[in-house]
Structures are given as structure tokens and as C-alpha cells.
Design a protein around this motif. Structure first.
Motif: not given
Lengths: 361, 361, 361, 361
Positions: B179-196
């Protein structure tokens, strides 16, 4: 000088193969047999090793002593949790001193070399590294590797091995026994299968490198996992470390010959006795400095400097420690009493000569 | 040409550090603190990661993305029984293509690179290597490593990750997520901790490389063991692979700033949105060939050959695949809408020019 | 007990970063800069190192001391012909004792650990391994790695280093200098750039690990190839061993601050002087056994057993050798004379107390 | 079913040893001979290889094919400047697919597996990795390893090898040829020493793994350095990778028998011809799908699903690709025309049976 012996005292790996080994290879050379261990000779060999150790063991036939050590250690290390475990051995150990860094290369693992005068490891010596435990900056001791007989020709008693295994296991370590000359140790400790078991299974050793090459084989070694659960993955590891024989039947056949009727122990006993005789015959020669009588098949005399080269030219042997003018005379399964007598006579002759030329050395 | 953007589109690691990160480092720079993780910032960082993932995780702060991958994979491999296990990834994966062979060097382990058009691995692709199982001549698949978002800017859905984890676990494998860019994936999939959590803990991932450097840190990465039992030995492994920070407080402080109030997700969402805007603004420019709209913070257009050099001279970006004249434009946490507008204007201007000079290219 | 010092004596890596380092990082945090070394700070850093050593050197900025050692050794080993070369060091060396086996893991290379009382290697000690040369069963010595100052706080004189380099080069070996605390050695040997050069370039050292972290940096180390031809491939090796910083400007900026106006030497001189003062202040306290006065920034006293725990509870420090009740007190760039005075007062107070409770220990 | 053949078609390594090989081993088993290569048989073997290749080569006898490959590649890699070089091969190559990751383990080196339909590498395929050059994030191609004949039974023409060597050398790479079945290729390309030289020395190959085991030996392989300068350090490397035979005379003697009077080529020619005959005899059997006629000693038919198990039960062979119902029939030095005729008859009988039971499969 008297006539030189037919066989020199260079090493037991300078000797040839025993006739029974040759016959077994010839017998095995019949028709096709699947490669990589799926052959009858290998099945027999595996059974013979279980019989010898008196328990169900897992046997992995290998090409060479270094190879068997690496396969044994890599498999055992694979049972550790993580690559930060280390192998504990002595500064004399073959794995540390005589394998051109093979363990570090194949395992990526540190060897902790404990200084030892007699090439043995005691439980107290393990205590000296106990402080490494639990500190993230230090490798964590994972395997103790001992050599039996040692590289200095000493032999662990069964109780010494047992005490070491107990301490090692208490510290969470496994115990590997490098038995490149295990026949000589077995002969020295009683000369039967009970002797073998006394310093291996009974003492708590986990995995053994069992040597055949130095004891009358053409070339055959084996890793014996005394605890079968430790053998998990060992067939893959053997291949990965380049020790999987293709036509395995020819290596297994050699062990079948040696294990039959305990030939291997008798050969070890013979070479031991030849070293004992040699030691006895030269012990009173002025200039030959000897330590304790040999326990196995090697004698480590110190000699007058001027005598070494002419003696070697006459009958070959290797230096051991040139700083102290110590050499090694090693007997083999095929050394004869005539070889020993001739050699002893040569030593006596050479050292009795006027040594005008070695003054001041 | 119009004025160039203040910030180019080379990479998110060309961006500087976010002010909150800088402030956190300054705050951490007070008095003495024990090295190697025995400091308050690191304790806080560990707690913050457990909070973010909604479960008790083990966090190992590292220096670099390659380093975190190696520490994660070496620890996970250490839980396998034997060195004959392999890492399964795609031909696009950073560990296979962009780490100069670091995994093979540090682990001595084979990477099985599955060819993939979109840089994702599907359960079916794992089936294609099932025949390796149980054959001593083959490495045994041990870990699947996926990248989220992928090196091609695609994003696994949570159900895709879950399906892959299920199959991998059925096959006895662990799952690592780079997850070198895990923030971008998290944002793309909902943008909250639930997404993470949806594509990590909830999906069955075992260990994560969590990137901070490309998302506003000075330089900070972490290995997150979602299954704490897998973290056994990880502190030793991190040190052995040269990823143990001495003054760890300064790295942990960066994560504390990013994890506070979900700043990291907001930064990822921003850079994603800038890529989306850029894509929208240039999509109708003749000569710009685009695929699907960006899922995260990169755009991979194909451009007319003659336009690439002058455009790059004006505002830097990297080639992606020179064979097909494809380049990469990447946004960062600090890319502004003005940067995007200026860049889009430059693209439009350059590609609208008479191209008399690019005939025949 | 008197009031405890504001800063303990645990280690120089427990100290924070110098204000000039912080300022430099803040200045570097402006706009975008290409990653992986293609930035202005790194160019400046490279020039500053060439200026400091008075010759054109190749600089590779790294994250950590262990990392710099590995990058240095792996690159140097890459210039050897074959993987059978070994690294020669002392039993005290950081690479052998405190890096969790990182060299063996990353290089697959054996470390030959020479026993040393003062943690130095002399030319004679190299002679003791000369017999390995040319024998296929032994690793071949390839690199001598020395630490300056040593892990025991001793300092090689320039002529000692020069003599060792001469012998090593005669034997076909390269010389690596682990300078995790090179500032302290430089300060001890004269405190200017001439001092630095005297035990590095002028003495014939081939490659240096140059430490910043223990001397006021947030975290920055560098490999300095004093012979640029030896640096061939070093950029790939650094990446392969996970030591390539992404946002390199922030590490280079730290060195730029330290190298500016020789700040690094002044910081080293200060911490050295604090150790000297501490030694002087406690030398006459009954129960404190001290060896020779400190050469750099550490004091290794032996203390009465009963005093160690309460003293540590009051002001933290680490054990050195618990078998002989020896501890280590280490000063840092930010240790104040007040810290020293308070600590010395505490030692005096504690050891002057009636020790009825430590009888028999 | 007709009577089964005396010898199955499992593999050439299921065959035994040729009588001349056995005789040579028996002759070598006379008296003592120094270990590790200092024996007459090995000296003779080295001379015979130089004679065969028509140039002064350096020969390193090894135990196994995997072992010879590792020794060859590790030595050649040791001549590269740095550990960041990679080995380029095909996805079919033995080193990539069938050695349980031995290269990655022993060398710490990445294998770049080029996809290939016929298991050959062309110069164009090398061009596809030219973009790796000079980028610090990528491994740098160092060695091209080809297999001759390939794992798919195809044979490079001498001009194909020469063209590949030229391109590889232009790109700064060395060329290794895995000749586990080099006798079969030599036979296929002319059947004399000129043929051997045409695709090795004359074509520009740098180092060869020369197989004996699959061609009538008990077990003997050798690394042949066609450029002696590349052999520097090879004796150490061989030991380090566990491939140094102790009683080397017994391995060298096998090569002496095979190389005498070109026995090895004749054996290769014979097994090739048996495969050709087998192919001819079954080509018209309905249900047997064959590609091009065999170039060497293997046939890769696709068979009706229901026929495979009963045919194998009757006379053993291995699957090749179960997804497409492809199997491998392999002949050996001792396969007789009667074996072939019986096997072909069995295939014909089995496939002519009513196949009511295989509908829908």
C-alpha cells in the motif's frame, strides 16, 4: 629410508571404495529406475537407517558432506520462526572453517563461532551467548551444530552430548550433529548400534549428517532427521541447495552395502585401530611430540621442522598447524598394519638421522 | 506556451511534506528519547494504527517502501516452513519490477510473476500455479503480494481482494498488500476508515505495507501486521533488513500527524480529484489518447511523438511506455487546481499547434 | 538524590536534532523536487563531501548506519571476483555483533571476527589469516572493516590506520571504515578537516560509512567512496539493499547543515569534552572503577552491583557487560555541563551511601 | 495389451550407467588418490574436455545438473561488477522452473523469464529488456542462460546461438549454455566434435554446463569455462555451492569413459534415433497428436484423456501439460528398437479400442 607404505596417511577421503560398495553399485545398475529417490535402493536405504537408529527417521541422501550439512541446517532453520536465527558452532567446525562460507551463502545466516580448545561445545559455552536472547540488534541462537568426532579427533561422550542437547533445547535451540566420520565415533564409543544411538537419538540430537564417503563409499552422505516432524520440506530444501541426486539408486546402494551387517562400524573400528597402532609405534621416537592417544583415526604430532618435508616427500600427509609444526596423519578403512609399520619405521629412521641441518630452526 | 504550473506532474514523491507533518516533527524534537522505538511518538503511532484498522495490529515503522515490503515479506516468509516458498505477484508489481531485485537478495526467494493486463491478480490466476504444489522440483507458492492501488492506477474492489484472500488461504498462502499509495485507494473506495478496512482486515489481508512518503510525509512507511501472530520476530527481521530507524520518534511523528483526524485520507482524496480534473480537461484534446478515467492519482495518456519532449521541457513528467508513446502524469497532495488548469492549457496549446515538424515520426 | 540531569546518558542517538539541521529541513521543504537524488540538496551534499575529504568522492546518502554499512560492503564486495570473499572485522564490530546478521543476509558473505581487546585490528592480526589464501576450502579475505572510533571508544591513530591499509592492500583486500561516530574521532584527532583526512583518504581507506544520526541529525548516513572507481554500481546496490531514500532532499539537507562551517566536528568535540568532564568528575568516587580517560564520548565504568539499578532509575544508561558490572555512560551533542555536573553529583551521592544492602553481592 | 517394453519412457535419467562408465569407475578404484581434484583421472578429464572443445578450457566437475548450473552462474556473476545483475532465461528454462529456486537462493539474483513458445531466446527478445539498462530501480541484465537442446526438445542452430551471443555481448552480457543433454544436441547438429564446437566455442558461448548423468553416467556433470579468464575463483565457488566432489576421481573417470572415442556423442545419437523411430511409428495412430518430428530424444504427444492412465500403468511415462492432455515420452542411451516397437504397438492397441468410456471427457 625403508620402503614407503602402499597407502599414504593424507586422509580417509584419499582411500578408495570398499569392494562391497562397488558390488552394490554394480547390482543397482540393472535396467531402468525412476530418478530422484523413487527407486528400490532408496526405499531400502531409508529402512536401513531407521533400523540402525532404532526409530523411524527421515533420510535424505545427498552428494557431499558440505551438502548434507547445508541441507540439514537449511531445513532445520526453516522450522525456526524468522531468518534472524543463528547457528552456533566452534571455531574448528567444518561448517565454519572448511566450507568456503557455504552456510552463509545458502542460508544467509550468521555462524556464531565459540572458541574451543578441544573442538567441543559444553553447556556452559551456550550460557555465554544467553545474553543475545530477546535483543533485536542480535541474531538469536537457533541451532547448535556439533561435530562427532570433532575436527580435532576428540569424541563427545554420550552424556556430554545429552547435557548439551538438554541445555540447547531449554534455550529453544535445535541440535545438529555433523557426522562426516560418524563411523569412527560409533566405533570409539562401543562399536555397535547401541553406541550410535547413545550419542544421537538417546542423547536428544535432532538431525544428523551421516557420512559414507570417508568410510569406504565412492561418495554418499545422508541427512537423517531423528525427529521426523523436523523433516518437513526437506525434499524441497535438498533440491534447492543442489543436493538432490538424479540417479539416486547409486548413492543409496552404497549405504545399503555399508549398513549391511554393520560393515560401516567395522570399517570405522579398523581405521581407528590403525591410528592407535601408529601412535603407539612412534610415541617413543625422539622428536615426535604427541598429545593424548588418538580416540579415532587421526594422529596430530608435532615434528622437528627439518623432518617434515622429507617425510612428506616419502609418504604424503597434510600440515595441520604450521605455526607449531603440527601435522596430521590420518588412517583409512583400507590402511593395513604393514602401512603403519612401514610408516612408523620411516619416521624412526628419519628422526634418528643426525640433524645438523636443523639447528636454530 | 502559457505559464507553467508551479508544481510538475512527475510523481507524488516529488512533492514536499505537509505542514502538519513538519509541525509534528518539530514537536517531537524535544529533549532525549530512547532510540529504536522505545519512545512516546512510536507508542502513539502504534495505537493510531490499531484504531485506524479497528483491530489490534502490530506496527513496524520503516524508512522506505521497498524496505517495508522486504520487512513484511521476510517476516511472513519466516512463518513458512522452509526456504522453498515463493512470492506470487504480477509482472507489474513494484517488488518484481522496480526494486532492483531486493526481494531475491534479501529473501533468497523466487518471485513468480503472473502476467496481468490490469496489474491485478484474480483467484483464477492462482489456479494457474496450483500444479506446482507438492513437486520437489518446484518452489511452493507461499505469499501472494498485491498492490493497492496497482502500479497501473487500478483499484481492487473489496470483494476482489476478499475473493483473492479466500483462494490464497485455501491454497495455504498468506496475502501481502503493498500500500505505498494506500491513501489513494482508501479515498477511491469511500474515503473513510470503513473503506480502509473493507479491502484489508475485512477482506482477509494478512500484512500491509502502509505508505506515508508519497502522501505528504518527509519519509515514513510502516509494516502493519493485521494478524499479530504473524508479527513474531518482526522486530529482528526489520533490523536485519536494515529498516530499523534509530531516532524512530521522527518517523512515528509523521504518521501521527497523517493519521490524526484522517488527514492522510483527505490528502489522498485531493490528489485523486486533481487527476480526475486533469483527465477531464484534456480528454477532448486531439492527439491525447486516454483510457478509462483515473481511479486514483495518475493519468496515462498516449501522446503524439513530437509533443512529448517539448511538453516535458515545459513541465516535467516521466515516460511510461516509450514503445507506445505513453506517459504518466501524476498528481500529489499539494497539486492545486491552478496547476491542473495551467498544465491542461499547455497540453491544449501544444497539441493544437501545426505539426508540420512531426511528419514521418 | 540531587535533581536528575535534563538529559540522560543512554546514547547519542537518544539526543534530538540540532536546530541547524531542523532549519535546513524546513528550507528544503519548498515546492517539488525530483526523488531519488535528482535534487539540489543532494548535489550540494555531494560537493560538500568532496570538499570535506579534499578529493572527488562519490557519496551515496542512506537511511541508517547498518544500511550504510551494508551498501558500502555490498558495493565493495561487488568489485571482488567471486562470492567467496569474506569480510574481516573484530568480535566487537557493529557489523558482527549489533546488526542482527544483516551482512550475512544481504551479502551471503562470511564475517571473520578477529578477537581484539581494544576493538582495533592491527596488521599482525591480518597475518593470522594469511593461511586462508589460495585454499579452495576457505573463504578468501576480501574486505577489512574497521570502526573509528571503535565500539569500545578507542581511536585509531592515523598511522595505525595507514599501516593497516598498507597491509590489507598488500594482501589484496579493500578497507572499509565504519564511521557511525566519525565526528567524535575527527574531533579527537585534531578537530579539523585535516584530521578527518588523516585517518581516511591520507591513510588509504577505500570506503567510509559516514554517520550523521548520532551527531545531531534527525536521521542521515552516507557511504563515501574515497576511490570513485569503487563506486561503480553503487546506486543499484543502494536500492537493492533498501537504502535508496525517495525524498532524498530531506536527508541531504541534514548533511548540508552539519557539513556547513564544520558544525559536525564542533558537535563531536563538544560531546567528547562532556565525556572527559564526566570522567574527571567521578574518577575519585570510591566504587567507580575507570580505565583510561575517554578518547571520545563514552565512559565505561564498573560500578558496585547494588548501585546500578538505583542510579539507572534516577537517570537512564545502558549496561555494557553485566558479567563484570560494567555500564556505559554516553554523552551527546546536546549534553550540557549542567547535565554532567548533576549526574556526577548523583553518582557521588549514591556511592557514598552506607552500602549495608550490598554485602555479599 | 502386448508385452510391455523392458525399459519405460519416463526419462533418460531413469536409465542406468553404460558399461564403459562402470569399467572406468572400477579402474579408478585402485589405491589412494588425493581428494578434491588432485588425482590423475581429473587431470585426464580436464585434458579431454580441452581436446573436445578444441581450445584450452577450464573444467570443474560437479555432482548434478542443478549444481553445475549454479556453479557456472555464480562464477560468471562473480565477474560482474555488483550484485544487481540478473540472469535472463525463458519461462521454460530448468533454472527458472525446475530447480526449486536454487539460483535465487544461491545467488540472491533475479531471474528475468522471457516468455517463449519454443523455449528459445532470440536477439529480439533481448531487445525487449534493453530499457532496463541504466535505471537504478531495475536489475541490470548480466547473463543470458540458454538450454541446448531446450526443455521443449528444440535445438538452436549454431547461427542462432551465434546471433544471440553477439547481441548479448553487445549488451554487456555473458552467455551460459545449460547442456544437461548436450550430447543430444551435438548428435542432432552433425554428430561430431565440430558440431559441438559450432554451437559453443565457435558461436561465442562463455560457459557451459556439460551433462553426463542423462547420457550413461552414474552421475557426473561439469562446468566448462570456454573463456578461461571467466573461471577465476571457480574452484572456491564450486565448494561454496556444495558441488566439490571429495573423491573426484570417480566422477572424472565417468567423463573419461564417455569422452573416449566420442562415446557420448554416439549415445546421444542413439537415443535421438529411438525418439525419431517412436514418432514415426505412432504418427498415424488415431488419437495421437504430434507436432514437428523430434529433434532430440523426446516426443510430446497429446493423447485422448482416457488413454493416458492405462497406457502409463502398462509402461511408465510422465505428464507434460495436463491442461492440454500432453505427455512426454523420452528415450535413453539404452532404449532398444524392441522397446520402441513394443511401446508403439501398445499405443496402437490401446487407442484402437472402443472408447465408449471416454465420451464427454
Amino acid at each position: 629410508m625403508p620402503p614407503a607404505p602402499d597407502r599414504a596417511f593424507a586422509s580417509d577421503n584419499a582411500a578408495g571404495a570398499h569392494p562391497a560398495v562397488i558390488e552394490a553399485v554394480l547390482r543397482a545398475n540393472s535396467g531402468h529406475a525412476l530418478a530422484y529417490g523413487a527407486d528400490d535402493q532408496t526405499a531400502e536405504c531409508e529402512q536401513r537407517f531407521s533400523d540402525a537408529f532404532g526409530t523411524q527417521v527421515v533420510t535424505r541422501v545427498c552428494f557431499s558432506g558440505t551438502g548434507a550439512n547445508i541441507a540439514a541446517l537449511a531445513t532445520a532453520m526453516g522450522s525456526m520462526r524468522g531468518p534472524h536465527h543463528a547457528i552456533v558452532c566452534t571455531n574448528w567446525s567444518h561448517i565454519a572453517a572448511d566450507e568456503t562460507g557455504a552456510p552463509e551463502r545458502a542460508l544467509g545466516t550468521k555462524l556464531i563461532e565459540l572458541p574451543s580448545l578441544d573442538a567441543k561445545i559444553t553447556p556452559d559455552m551456550l550460557d555465554s551467548i544467553a545474553h543475545l536472547h530477546g535483543v533485536q540488534h542480535h541474531v538469536q541462537p537457533g541451532i547448535v551444530s556439533i561435530t562427532q568426532p570433532t575436527e580435532l579427533g576428540t569424541v563427545y561422550s554420550p552424556s556430554e552430548v545429552a547435557a548439551l542437547c538438554t541445555r540447547a533445547h531449554e534455550m529453544g535451540m535445535l541440535v545438529h550433529l555433523d557426522g562426516a566420520r560418524i563411523a569412527n565415533a560409533t566405533a570409539a564409543l562401543g562399536g555397535d548400534l547401541a553406541a550410535l544411538r547413545s550419542f544421537t537419538v538417546d542423547a536428544g540430537v535432532d538431525v544428523v549428517s551421516f557420512g559414507g564417503t570417508k568410510n569406504g563409499a565412492l561418495g554418499a552422505e545422508a541427512v537423517i532427521f531423528l525427529r521426523p516432524d523436523l523433516a518437513e520440506g526437506s525434499e524441497y530444501v535438498r533440491k534447492q541447495v543442489t543436493q538432490l541426486p538424479s540417479k539416486m539408486r547409486y548413492l543409496s546402494a552404497q549405504f545399503n552395502a555399508l549398513l549391511h551387517d554393520e560393515l560401516w562400524i567395522r570399517l570405522g573400528a579398523h581405521s581407528n585401530s590403525m591410528a592407535t597402532r601408529l601412535d603407539e609405534m612412534v610415541r617413543d621416537v625422539t622428536g615426535v611430540e604427541l598429545g593424548a592417544p588418538p580416540e579415532v583415526n587421526s594422529v596430530f604430532p608435532r615434528l622437528p621442522r627439518a623432518s617434515i618435508a622429507p617425510l612428506r616427500d616419502w609418504c604424503f600427509f597434510w600440515d595441520w598447524d604450521t605455526h607449531v609444526l603440527q601435522v596430521r596423519w590420518m588412517t583409512a578403512w583400507d590402511t593395513t598394519i604393514q602401512d603403519v609399520e612401514r610408516f612408523a619405521a620411516g619416521v624412526r629412521t628419519l628422526l634418528s638421522e643426525p640433524k645438523s641441518d636443523c639447528r636454530g630452526r
